[in-house]
Design a protein around this motif. Structure first.
Motif, PDB file in Angstrom:
ATOM      1  N   MET A 111       0.293   6.355  -9.770  1.00  0.00           N
ATOM      2  CA  MET A 111       1.494   5.635  -9.356  1.00  0.00           C
ATOM      3  C   MET A 111       1.589   5.555  -7.832  1.00  0.00           C
ATOM      4  SD  MET A 111       4.222   7.055 -12.184  1.00  0.00           S
ATOM      5  CE  MET A 111       5.605   6.630 -11.199  1.00  0.00           C
ATOM      6  N   LEU A 112       1.254   6.629  -7.146  1.00  0.00           N
ATOM      7  CA  LEU A 112       1.272   6.636  -5.689  1.00  0.00           C
ATOM      8  C   LEU A 112       0.230   5.674  -5.135  1.00  0.00           C
ATOM      9  CD1 LEU A 112       2.469   7.866  -3.133  1.00  0.00           C
ATOM     10  CD2 LEU A 112       0.739   9.654  -3.289  1.00  0.00           C
ATOM     11  N   ALA A 113      -0.957   5.659  -5.732  1.00  0.00           N
ATOM     12  CA  ALA A 113      -2.002   4.754  -5.271  1.00  0.00           C
ATOM     13  C   ALA A 113      -1.582   3.300  -5.458  1.00  0.00           C
ATOM     14  CB  ALA A 113      -3.297   5.036  -6.021  1.00  0.00           C
ATOM     15  N   VAL A 114      -0.964   2.979  -6.594  1.00  0.00           N
ATOM     16  CA  VAL A 114      -0.498   1.613  -6.830  1.00  0.00           C
ATOM     17  C   VAL A 114       0.615   1.265  -5.845  1.00  0.00           C
ATOM     18  CG1 VAL A 114       0.719   0.133  -8.465  1.00  0.00           C
ATOM     19  CG2 VAL A 114      -1.194   1.547  -9.240  1.00  0.00           C
ATOM     20  N   PHE A 115       1.529   2.181  -5.622  1.00  0.00           N
ATOM     21  CA  PHE A 115       2.642   1.945  -4.710  1.00  0.00           C
ATOM     22  C   PHE A 115       2.152   1.679  -3.290  1.00  0.00           C
ATOM     23  CE2 PHE A 115       5.858   3.672  -1.772  1.00  0.00           C
ATOM     24  CZ  PHE A 115       6.902   2.806  -2.050  1.00  0.00           C
ATOM     25  N   LEU A 116       1.180   2.463  -2.828  1.00  0.00           N
ATOM     26  CA  LEU A 116       0.675   2.301  -1.469  1.00  0.00           C
ATOM     27  C   LEU A 116      -0.330   1.162  -1.355  1.00  0.00           C
ATOM     28  CD1 LEU A 116       0.241   6.031  -0.448  1.00  0.00           C
ATOM     29  CD2 LEU A 116       2.044   4.463   0.233  1.00  0.00           C
ATOM     30  N   GLY A 117      -1.069   0.885  -2.416  1.00  0.00           N
ATOM     31  CA  GLY A 117      -2.098  -0.144  -2.360  1.00  0.00           C
ATOM     32  C   GLY A 117      -1.608  -1.541  -2.658  1.00  0.00           C
ATOM     33  N   TRP A 118      -0.456  -1.692  -3.297  1.00  0.00           N
ATOM     34  CA  TRP A 118       0.054  -3.006  -3.674  1.00  0.00           C
ATOM     35  C   TRP A 118       0.196  -3.958  -2.480  1.00  0.00           C
ATOM     36  CZ3 TRP A 118       0.843  -4.851  -8.541  1.00  0.00           C
ATOM     37  CH2 TRP A 118       1.494  -6.079  -8.639  1.00  0.00           C
ATOM     38  N   PRO A 119       0.864  -3.560  -1.392  1.00  0.00           N
ATOM     39  CA  PRO A 119       0.998  -4.490  -0.265  1.00  0.00           C
ATOM     40  C   PRO A 119      -0.345  -4.851   0.366  1.00  0.00           C
ATOM     41  CG  PRO A 119       2.553  -2.693  -0.037  1.00  0.00           C
ATOM     42  CD  PRO A 119       1.646  -2.350  -1.168  1.00  0.00           C
ATOM     43  N   LEU A 120      -1.291  -3.916   0.368  1.00  0.00           N
ATOM     44  CA  LEU A 120      -2.600  -4.219   0.947  1.00  0.00           C
ATOM     45  C   LEU A 120      -3.374  -5.206   0.087  1.00  0.00           C
ATOM     46  CD1 LEU A 120      -3.620  -0.619   2.062  1.00  0.00           C
ATOM     47  CD2 LEU A 120      -2.816  -2.487   3.513  1.00  0.00           C
ATOM     48  N   ALA A 121      -3.249  -5.081  -1.211  1.00  0.00           N
ATOM     49  CA  ALA A 121      -4.008  -5.941  -2.112  1.00  0.00           C
ATOM     50  C   ALA A 121      -3.373  -7.319  -2.268  1.00  0.00           C
ATOM     51  CB  ALA A 121      -4.140  -5.264  -3.482  1.00  0.00           C
ATOM     52  N   PHE A 122      -2.053  -7.395  -2.269  1.00  0.00           N
ATOM     53  CA  PHE A 122      -1.379  -8.650  -2.570  1.00  0.00           C
ATOM     54  C   PHE A 122      -0.554  -9.186  -1.406  1.00  0.00           C
ATOM     55  CE2 PHE A 122      -1.958  -6.481  -6.635  1.00  0.00           C
ATOM     56  CZ  PHE A 122      -2.737  -7.431  -7.285  1.00  0.00           C
ATOM     57  N   GLY A 123      -0.885  -8.802  -0.194  1.00  0.00           N
ATOM     58  CA  GLY A 123      -0.177  -9.316   0.976  1.00  0.00           C
ATOM     59  C   GLY A 123       1.034  -8.479   1.300  1.00  0.00           C
ATOM     60  N   GLY A 124       1.652  -8.834   2.376  1.00  0.00           N
ATOM     61  CA  GLY A 124       2.815  -8.060   2.809  1.00  0.00           C
ATOM     62  C   GLY A 124       2.372  -7.066   3.851  1.00  0.00           C
ATOM     63  N   GLY A 125       2.174  -5.860   3.462  1.00  0.00           N
ATOM     64  CA  GLY A 125       1.734  -4.825   4.385  1.00  0.00           C
ATOM     65  C   GLY A 125       2.813  -4.475   5.394  1.00  0.00           C
ATOM     66  N   GLU A 126       2.456  -3.700   6.393  1.00  0.00           N
ATOM     67  CA  GLU A 126       3.414  -3.256   7.393  1.00  0.00           C
ATOM     68  C   GLU A 126       3.728  -4.341   8.411  1.00  0.00           C
ATOM     69  OE1 GLU A 126       2.495   0.435   9.226  1.00  0.00           O
ATOM     70  OE2 GLU A 126       1.813   1.312   7.366  1.00  0.00           O
ATOM     71  N   ALA A 127       2.811  -5.279   8.651  1.00  0.00           N
ATOM     72  CA  ALA A 127       3.016  -6.269   9.699  1.00  0.00           C
ATOM     73  C   ALA A 127       4.239  -7.137   9.401  1.00  0.00           C
ATOM     74  CB  ALA A 127       1.780  -7.137   9.841  1.00  0.00           C
ATOM     75  N   THR A 128       4.447  -7.539   8.169  1.00  0.00           N
ATOM     76  CA  THR A 128       5.588  -8.396   7.871  1.00  0.00           C
ATOM     77  C   THR A 128       6.882  -7.597   7.821  1.00  0.00           C
ATOM     78  OG1 THR A 128       5.217  -8.157   5.510  1.00  0.00           O
ATOM     79  CG2 THR A 128       4.232 -10.064   6.583  1.00  0.00           C
ATOM     80  N   VAL A 129       6.796  -6.336   7.528  1.00  0.00           N
ATOM     81  CA  VAL A 129       8.010  -5.519   7.482  1.00  0.00           C
ATOM     82  C   VAL A 129       8.553  -5.313   8.887  1.00  0.00           C
ATOM     83  CG1 VAL A 129       8.903  -3.238   6.904  1.00  0.00           C
ATOM     84  CG2 VAL A 129       7.308  -4.366   5.374  1.00  0.00           C
TER      85      VAL A 129
END
Length: 103
Positions: free
Chosen positions: A11-29
């Protein structure tokens, strides 16, 4: 217990990896929206009026916490001197942490 740890790890891996895999990430936040950027730009261009500048009086330099501690310890005397010094040491710690001498 082992299964629960595996589940939490996935669950932690999915939570942390979701923005990297499907866009978003820290840059847009971290980027502000256009409306926020416009508000900041307008606020930065508003000149300060003379009344606003004069409304802030010059504050005298405050006494440091250590100087206040030294002054308070000098006033401690008699049989309660040790208790008074400990109390003033506590006040000094609070002043260093908060910036205000406790009354």
């Amino acid at each position: 217990m082992r299964n629960m740890m595996i589940c939490v790890s996935v669950m932690l891996a999915v939570f942390l990896g979701w923005p990297l895999a499907f866009g978003g990430g820290e840059a847009t936040v971290l980027q502000p929206s256009r409306a926020e950027a416009r508000t900041v730009a307008v606020a930065a261009t508003v000149p300060a009026t003379a009344a606003a500048v004069q409304a802030t009086p010059a504050t005298p330099k405050a006494e440091s916490c250590y100087k206040r501690y030294q002054r308070e310890v000098r006033q401690c005397s008699g049989g309660a001197g040790a208790a008074c010094r400990l109390k003033q040491a506590d006040h000094w710690d609070m002043c260093e942490a908060t910036g205000f001498w406790p009354e």
